[in-house]
Design a protein around this motif. Structure first.
Motif, short mmCIF file in Angstrom:
data_model
loop_
_atom_site.label_atom_id
_atom_site.label_comp_id
_atom_site.label_asym_id
_atom_site.label_seq_id
_atom_site.Cartn_x
_atom_site.Cartn_y
_atom_site.Cartn_z
N ILE A 1 0.84 -1.20 -0.07
CA ILE A 1 -0.02 0.02 0.09
C ILE A 1 0.82 1.18 0.07
CG2 ILE A 1 -1.76 1.22 1.39
CD1 ILE A 1 -2.66 -1.31 2.18
N LYS A 2 0.47 2.31 -0.91
CA LYS A 2 1.31 3.36 -0.98
C LYS A 2 1.21 4.34 0.29
CE LYS A 2 1.08 3.31 -5.80
NZ LYS A 2 0.47 3.72 -6.91
N GLN A 3 2.09 5.16 0.60
CA GLN A 3 1.87 6.01 1.58
C GLN A 3 0.99 6.96 1.29
OE1 GLN A 3 5.74 7.39 2.93
NE2 GLN A 3 6.19 5.65 4.38
N LEU B 1 -8.16 3.96 3.35
CA LEU B 1 -9.25 3.16 2.85
C LEU B 1 -9.68 3.47 1.25
CD1 LEU B 1 -11.86 3.34 5.60
CD2 LEU B 1 -10.04 1.27 5.07
N PRO B 2 -9.99 2.17 0.63
CA PRO B 2 -10.20 2.13 -0.66
C PRO B 2 -11.68 2.58 -0.80
CG PRO B 2 -9.70 -0.05 -0.35
CD PRO B 2 -9.61 0.67 0.84
N LYS B 3 -11.99 3.32 -2.18
CA LYS B 3 -13.09 3.87 -2.08
C LYS B 3 -14.39 2.99 -2.03
CE LYS B 3 -12.96 3.72 -7.06
NZ LYS B 3 -12.95 4.66 -8.17
N GLU B 4 -14.25 1.72 -2.26
CA GLU B 4 -15.28 0.69 -2.15
C GLU B 4 -15.66 0.42 -0.59
OE1 GLU B 4 -12.59 -0.09 -3.77
OE2 GLU B 4 -13.05 0.40 -5.91
N GLN C 1 -7.33 0.83 10.05
CA GLN C 1 -7.53 0.90 8.79
C GLN C 1 -6.56 0.20 7.95
OE1 GLN C 1 -8.14 4.92 7.74
NE2 GLN C 1 -9.76 5.33 9.07
N LEU C 2 -5.08 0.41 8.35
CA LEU C 2 -4.08 0.10 7.70
C LEU C 2 -3.98 -1.71 7.68
CD1 LEU C 2 -1.43 0.42 6.20
CD2 LEU C 2 -0.13 0.41 8.35
N VAL C 3 -4.21 -2.07 8.90
CA VAL C 3 -4.34 -3.65 9.12
C VAL C 3 -5.62 -4.29 8.09
CG1 VAL C 3 -4.75 -5.52 10.62
CG2 VAL C 3 -3.22 -3.69 11.20
N PHE C 4 -6.81 -3.33 8.29
CA PHE C 4 -7.68 -3.74 7.57
C PHE C 4 -7.68 -4.00 5.98
CE2 PHE C 4 -12.07 -3.50 5.71
CZ PHE C 4 -12.78 -4.50 6.24
N VAL C 5 -7.06 -3.14 5.42
CA VAL C 5 -6.50 -2.83 4.15
C VAL C 5 -5.55 -3.96 3.93
CG1 VAL C 5 -5.40 -1.47 2.25
CG2 VAL C 5 -7.19 -0.51 3.91
N LEU C 6 -4.66 -4.10 4.46
CA LEU C 6 -3.68 -5.16 4.22
C LEU C 6 -4.14 -6.57 4.25
CD1 LEU C 6 -0.54 -3.87 6.47
CD2 LEU C 6 -0.56 -4.07 3.89
#
Length: 55
Positions: free
Chosen positions: A2-4, A11-14, A46-51
């Motif tokens: 994930i980019k900084q 979070l992604p827009k979805e 949020q970071l862990v969720f996205v990962l």
């Protein structure tokens, strides 16, 4: 990877509408999860969720 980005743009827009509707970040605050130094609990969650769900 994930980019900084800014912390609120992690979070992604979805997924963002679901987080807002379920008030996920408010529940983290209500659970009294505080930071002592570094990143906020909301940012880390949020970071862990996205990962976990990234591709």
């Amino acid at each position: 990877m994930i980019k900084q980005k800014e912390s609120c743009n992690q979070l992604p827009k979805e997924i963002k509408p679901a987080f807002q509707e379920l008030n996920v970040l408010k529940h983290l605050k209500d659970a009294k999860i505080n930071k002592k130094f570094g990143f906020t609990a909301a940012y880390l969650f949020q970071l862990v969720f996205v990962l976990l769900f990234h591709q």
